[in-house]
Design a protein around this motif. Structure first.
Motif, PDB file in Angstrom:
ATOM      1  N   GLU A  97      29.661  87.846  56.297  1.00 53.07           N
ATOM      2  CA  GLU A  97      28.203  87.696  56.351  1.00 53.07           C
ATOM      3  C   GLU A  97      27.505  88.854  55.657  1.00 53.07           C
ATOM      4  O   GLU A  97      26.555  88.660  54.893  1.00 53.07           O
ATOM      5  N   LEU A  98      27.961  90.060  55.957  1.00 56.47           N
ATOM      6  CA  LEU A  98      27.283  91.237  55.389  1.00 56.47           C
ATOM      7  C   LEU A  98      27.394  91.265  53.865  1.00 56.47           C
ATOM      8  O   LEU A  98      26.414  91.519  53.164  1.00 56.47           O
ATOM      9  N   TYR A  99      28.606  90.979  53.359  1.00 55.96           N
ATOM     10  CA  TYR A  99      28.764  90.950  51.895  1.00 55.96           C
ATOM     11  C   TYR A  99      27.898  89.842  51.292  1.00 55.96           C
ATOM     12  O   TYR A  99      27.265  90.019  50.249  1.00 55.96           O
ATOM     13  N   GLU A 100      27.886  88.695  51.947  1.00 55.36           N
ATOM     14  CA  GLU A 100      27.095  87.581  51.434  1.00 55.36           C
ATOM     15  C   GLU A 100      25.609  87.941  51.396  1.00 55.36           C
ATOM     16  O   GLU A 100      24.909  87.699  50.394  1.00 55.36           O
ATOM     17  N   LEU A 101      25.111  88.534  52.477  1.00 53.93           N
ATOM     18  CA  LEU A 101      23.690  88.892  52.542  1.00 53.93           C
ATOM     19  C   LEU A 101      23.316  89.857  51.416  1.00 53.93           C
ATOM     20  O   LEU A 101      22.271  89.708  50.776  1.00 53.93           O
ATOM     21  N   VAL A 102      24.179  90.831  51.174  1.00 52.67           N
ATOM     22  CA  VAL A 102      23.862  91.844  50.146  1.00 52.67           C
ATOM     23  C   VAL A 102      23.919  91.228  48.754  1.00 52.67           C
ATOM     24  O   VAL A 102      23.013  91.417  47.934  1.00 52.67           O
ATOM     25  N   ASN A 103      24.970  90.459  48.480  1.00 52.05           N
ATOM     26  CA  ASN A 103      25.095  89.871  47.144  1.00 52.05           C
ATOM     27  C   ASN A 103      24.008  88.846  46.854  1.00 52.05           C
ATOM     28  O   ASN A 103      23.564  88.708  45.721  1.00 52.05           O
ATOM     29  N   LYS A 104      23.588  88.155  47.883  1.00 55.02           N
ATOM     30  CA  LYS A 104      22.632  87.078  47.686  1.00 55.02           C
ATOM     31  C   LYS A 104      21.181  87.553  47.671  1.00 55.02           C
ATOM     32  O   LYS A 104      20.379  87.089  46.867  1.00 55.02           O
ATOM     33  N   TYR A 105      20.840  88.480  48.575  1.00 54.36           N
ATOM     34  CA  TYR A 105      19.421  88.837  48.749  1.00 54.36           C
ATOM     35  C   TYR A 105      19.100  90.279  48.348  1.00 54.36           C
ATOM     36  O   TYR A 105      17.942  90.676  48.365  1.00 54.36           O
ATOM     37  N   MET A 106      20.096  91.039  48.037  1.00 57.47           N
ATOM     38  CA  MET A 106      19.934  92.415  47.599  1.00 57.47           C
ATOM     39  C   MET A 106      18.943  93.231  48.443  1.00 57.47           C
ATOM     40  O   MET A 106      17.980  93.793  47.925  1.00 57.47           O
ATOM     41  N   PRO A 107      19.176  93.285  49.740  1.00 59.46           N
ATOM     42  CA  PRO A 107      18.294  94.098  50.587  1.00 59.46           C
ATOM     43  C   PRO A 107      18.486  95.574  50.253  1.00 59.46           C
ATOM     44  O   PRO A 107      19.580  95.978  49.866  1.00 59.46           O
ATOM     45  N   GLU A 108      17.430  96.356  50.402  1.00 60.44           N
ATOM     46  CA  GLU A 108      17.552  97.794  50.157  1.00 60.44           C
ATOM     47  C   GLU A 108      17.621  98.587  51.461  1.00 60.44           C
ATOM     48  O   GLU A 108      17.686  99.815  51.441  1.00 60.44           O
ATOM     49  N   PHE A 109      17.577  97.872  52.573  1.00 54.98           N
ATOM     50  CA  PHE A 109      17.675  98.525  53.870  1.00 54.98           C
ATOM     51  C   PHE A 109      18.466  97.606  54.797  1.00 54.98           C
ATOM     52  O   PHE A 109      18.205  96.407  54.839  1.00 54.98           O
ATOM     53  N   ILE A 110      19.448  98.168  55.492  1.00 59.57           N
ATOM     54  CA  ILE A 110      20.202  97.378  56.475  1.00 59.57           C
ATOM     55  C   ILE A 110      20.138  98.067  57.828  1.00 59.57           C
ATOM     56  O   ILE A 110      20.591  99.204  57.972  1.00 59.57           O
ATOM     57  N   PHE A 111      19.521  97.356  58.777  1.00 54.31           N
ATOM     58  CA  PHE A 111      19.491  97.832  60.157  1.00 54.31           C
ATOM     59  C   PHE A 111      20.611  97.090  60.880  1.00 54.31           C
ATOM     60  O   PHE A 111      20.483  95.923  61.237  1.00 54.31           O
ATOM     61  N   SER A 112      21.745  97.766  61.045  1.00 60.54           N
ATOM     62  CA  SER A 112      22.869  97.188  61.769  1.00 60.54           C
ATOM     63  C   SER A 112      22.655  97.402  63.261  1.00 60.54           C
ATOM     64  O   SER A 112      22.073  98.401  63.679  1.00 60.54           O
ATOM     65  N   ASP A 113      23.124  96.434  64.053  1.00 56.95           N
ATOM     66  CA  ASP A 113      22.938  96.518  65.510  1.00 56.95           C
ATOM     67  C   ASP A 113      24.084  95.762  66.173  1.00 56.95           C
ATOM     68  O   ASP A 113      24.930  95.174  65.495  1.00 56.95           O
ATOM     69  N   GLY A 114      24.088  95.749  67.501  1.00 51.08           N
ATOM     70  CA  GLY A 114      25.106  95.001  68.214  1.00 51.08           C
ATOM     71  C   GLY A 114      26.478  95.661  68.101  1.00 51.08           C
ATOM     72  O   GLY A 114      27.516  95.010  68.125  1.00 51.08           O
ATOM     73  N   ASP A 115      26.489  96.968  67.969  1.00 47.34           N
ATOM     74  CA  ASP A 115      27.694  97.761  67.726  1.00 47.34           C
ATOM     75  C   ASP A 115      28.305  98.327  68.992  1.00 47.34           C
ATOM     76  O   ASP A 115      29.441  98.795  68.988  1.00 47.34           O
ATOM     77  N   TRP A 116      27.547  98.323  70.110  1.00 45.66           N
ATOM     78  CA  TRP A 116      27.823  99.226  71.217  1.00 45.66           C
ATOM     79  C   TRP A 116      28.947  98.816  72.164  1.00 45.66           C
ATOM     80  O   TRP A 116      29.318  99.566  73.048  1.00 45.66           O
ATOM     81  N   MET A 117      29.505  97.598  71.978  1.00 47.73           N
ATOM     82  CA  MET A 117      30.552  97.162  72.899  1.00 47.73           C
ATOM     83  C   MET A 117      31.871  97.880  72.647  1.00 47.73           C
ATOM     84  O   MET A 117      32.730  97.920  73.525  1.00 47.73           O
ATOM     85  N   VAL A 118      32.020  98.414  71.439  1.00 44.89           N
ATOM     86  CA  VAL A 118      33.350  98.922  71.072  1.00 44.89           C
ATOM     87  C   VAL A 118      33.192  99.992  69.990  1.00 44.89           C
ATOM     88  O   VAL A 118      32.188 100.037  69.282  1.00 44.89           O
ATOM     89  N   ASP A 119      34.191 100.866  69.870  1.00 46.82           N
ATOM     90  CA  ASP A 119      34.152 101.933  68.865  1.00 46.82           C
ATOM     91  C   ASP A 119      34.300 101.378  67.440  1.00 46.82           C
ATOM     92  O   ASP A 119      34.663 100.224  67.245  1.00 46.82           O
ATOM     93  N   ASP A 120      34.117 102.251  66.481  1.00 48.77           N
ATOM     94  CA  ASP A 120      34.105 101.839  65.072  1.00 48.77           C
ATOM     95  C   ASP A 120      35.460 101.339  64.567  1.00 48.77           C
ATOM     96  O   ASP A 120      35.515 100.651  63.562  1.00 48.77           O
ATOM     97  N   PHE A 121      36.575 101.645  65.270  1.00 47.73           N
ATOM     98  CA  PHE A 121      37.885 101.198  64.766  1.00 47.73           C
ATOM     99  C   PHE A 121      37.920  99.670  64.679  1.00 47.73           C
ATOM    100  O   PHE A 121      38.614  99.096  63.844  1.00 47.73           O
ATOM    101  N   TYR A 122      37.163  99.024  65.548  1.00 46.25           N
ATOM    102  CA  TYR A 122      37.137  97.563  65.544  1.00 46.25           C
ATOM    103  C   TYR A 122      36.259  97.026  64.404  1.00 46.25           C
ATOM    104  O   TYR A 122      36.677  96.155  63.645  1.00 46.25           O
TER     105      TYR A 122
END
Ligand SMILES: *[C@@H]1O[C@H](CO)[C@@H](O)[C@H](O)[C@H]1NC(C)=O
Ligand SMILES: *[C@@H]1O[C@H](CO)[C@@H](O)[C@H](O)[C@H]1NC(C)=O
Ligand SMILES: *[C@@H]1O[C@H](CO)[C@@H](O)[C@H](O)[C@H]1NC(C)=O
Ligand SMILES: *[C@@H]1O[C@H](CO)[C@@H](O)[C@H](O)[C@H]1NC(C)=O
Length: 461
Positions: A204-229
């Motif tokens: 999804e993230l790659y698709e969103l960037v390639n398709k709509y070329m956003p210049e800002f990404i507010f990522s969220d929904g990260d808090w259930m697990v550490d970054d290794f996942y």
């Protein structure tokens, strides 16, 4: 061979130096990602508009977390709401066909955002409910093309902004989804599998960037697990090295429960993060005009919306301490921005018409707030060897003087009020600082109604 390689390397190096293009490649590690400077447009812009829009805008009851409160936590007010208003077998998915967006006019939205003075936006492409507001290959029945609006909500806003404004297009995206079967399976495997990340989040993230070329990404929904996942470092390194927005993209810090407020680009930390003191790193205060909800809720009353005074006070404090303000609105299921949101945004823009000089492209000053008088926040700008210091005062002085503790005056010090033609006379304060004489300004000559900005030049600090 060696000679050719050396020559090639030399050529590449001088190319980088000559064109002052950044030839640095970022590695998929937090150290490397943290070393990338934040593109200037972001710090200079200071203000963004956050937009929470999705299937939750249909029940529009209490919070955009409606589905989770109802079926995840099974909270009584939500169960009662459903029992009273919907048939017994009604599911959350049934709300999607009622997400109609018939009044959605992205050009009109763009004009409101422009009038607000904001320089970028972040639209929910997908909240924790998982509904995708764009034309995606990675959802076959839970997206705005196939159900509900039957429109590419994301693409239309990106297009309208680019066509009619110079506002930068940005997106919000939730890494996790409350009820996605693949996510729940990974979670039940204690995150030793990554199927959800591999087949949903990252595509999804790659698709969103390639398709709509956003210049800002507010990522969220990260808090259930550490970054290794989530292992988002490869995605961010791609963004910075090879993506179509590699030179201008800005991301935030919500890429794992151990990452937020520590790594990434701009630090969002928690919702409404507003430390009140200067921060070392660029940060952002994401907050909302509706005090209790990010998504539209029909059960809000007038005092549930923050006032323009509160918005300007938060803006002043945030910018003084080096942050950006990301101010949220929640459109309705049928695509309207309620007049209460529109009014607040237009009021902010009206204020910025007069006082934008004290906000856009400013830098924090040596002091953030005044040392004597409460409710005074400073910003500064250093142009053509002249340092201007701005004191944003949230309350108009009650007497005929205003004493500030932080400015150190010189014989060359001048004081003006933004939007007002005459200079103000002043004296050194009795305990240092400055005492500004406030003339009696006719009511209709006051340049704005809610917060005022004194501009100092020729200070010693
Ligand atoms: C789940 O993973 C964490 C982190 O790797 C570990 O500390 C924990 O013991 C695991 N729990 C189970 C039940 O396997
Ligand atoms: C996560 O990163 C590791 C190490 O680079 C890689 O092998 C793996 O394929 C990545 N997983 C996903 C789901 O992208
Ligand atoms: C200035 O801000 C600091 C930190 O938020 C606070 O502790 C202090 O009381 C403020 N000073 C005044 C005069 O309001
Ligand atoms: C302002 O700019 C001048 C010239 O570049 C520099 O000498 C001075 O130190 C700057 N002052 C501040 C407070 O940044």
């Amino acid at each position: 061979m060696a000679v050719v390689n050396k020559a090639g390397l030399l050529l590449t190096l001088s190319f980088c130096l000559l064109l002052t293009v950044s030839c640095k490649r970022y590695l998929p590690t937090w150290d490397s990602i943290d070393s990338r400077p934040i593109p200037d447009w972001y710090d200079e812009g200071k203000i963004g508009i956050f937009i929470h829009w999705g299937v939750f805008s249909v029940p529009s009851f209490s919070t955009e977390w409606f589905w989770y409160q109802w079926e995840g936590r099974k909270l009584q007010p939500y169960i009662d709401f459903m029992t009273k208003n919907y048939k017994p077998d009604f599911t959350y998915a049934d709300f999607a066909s009622m997400f109609t967006a018939e009044f959605y006019d992205p050009i009109q939205w763009a004009q409101i955002f422009k009038a607000s003075g904001a320089k970028y936006i972040a639209l929910t492409t997908k909240h924790h409910e998982g509904f995708c507001n764009w034309d995606t290959k990675y959802s076959f029945n839970w997206n705005s093309m196939d159900v509900g609006p039957k429109r590419d909500l994301v693409g239309e806003l990106a297009g309208a902004l680019r066509l009619t404004t110079d506002i930068r297009f940005g997106i919000y995206h939730s890494l996790f989804e409350w009820f996605h079967p693949l996510y729940l399976q990974d979670a039940s495997n204690n995150y030793t599998t990554q199927d959800f990340v591999k087949f949903k989040t990252m595509p999804e993230l790659y698709e969103l960037v390639n398709k709509y070329m956003p210049e800002f990404i507010f990522s969220d929904g990260d808090w259930m697990v550490d970054d290794f996942y989530w292992n988002a470092t490869e995605f961010i390194a791609w963004l910075y090295n090879d993506s179509p927005v590699k030179d201008t993209i800005v991301v935030n810090d919500r890429w794992g429960q151990n990452i937020r407020c520590k790594h990434g680009g701009v630090l969002d930390c928690d919702d409404r993060y507003n430390p009140g003191v200067l921060q070392n790193r660029k940060w952002e205060n994401c907050m909302t005009i509706d005090r209790d909800s990010w998504g539209y809720r029909r059960n809000a009353q007038l005092d549930g919306y923050i006032t323009i005074e509160e918005i300007l006070s938060t803006l002043a404090e945030t910018v003084s301490c080096g942050g950006n303000l990301l101010i949220n609105i929640g459109p309705t299921h049928d695509g309207r921005i309620l007049p209460i949101f529109e009014e607040r945004l237009r009021q902010m823009g009206q204020w910025l018409q007069v006082n934008g000089e004290a906000i856009y492209a400013t830098k924090p000053w040596v002091y953030q707030n005044d040392t004597l008088t409460k409710g005074v926040w400073y910003t500064s700008r250093n142009e053509t060897d002249t340092l201007s210091v701005y004191a944003i005062i949230l309350d108009w002085p009650t007497g005929d003087t205003l004493t500030l503790g932080a400015p150190v005056t010189s014989l060359a010090t001048t004081v003006t009020l933004l939007g007002y033609p005459d200079m103000f006379s002043w004296e050194p304060g009795s305990m240092g600082g400055i005492t500004i004489n406030i003339p009696s300004i006719p009511f209709n000559k006051i340049p704005c109604q809610w917060a005022w900005v004194f501009k100092f030049q020729g200070l010693k600090n």
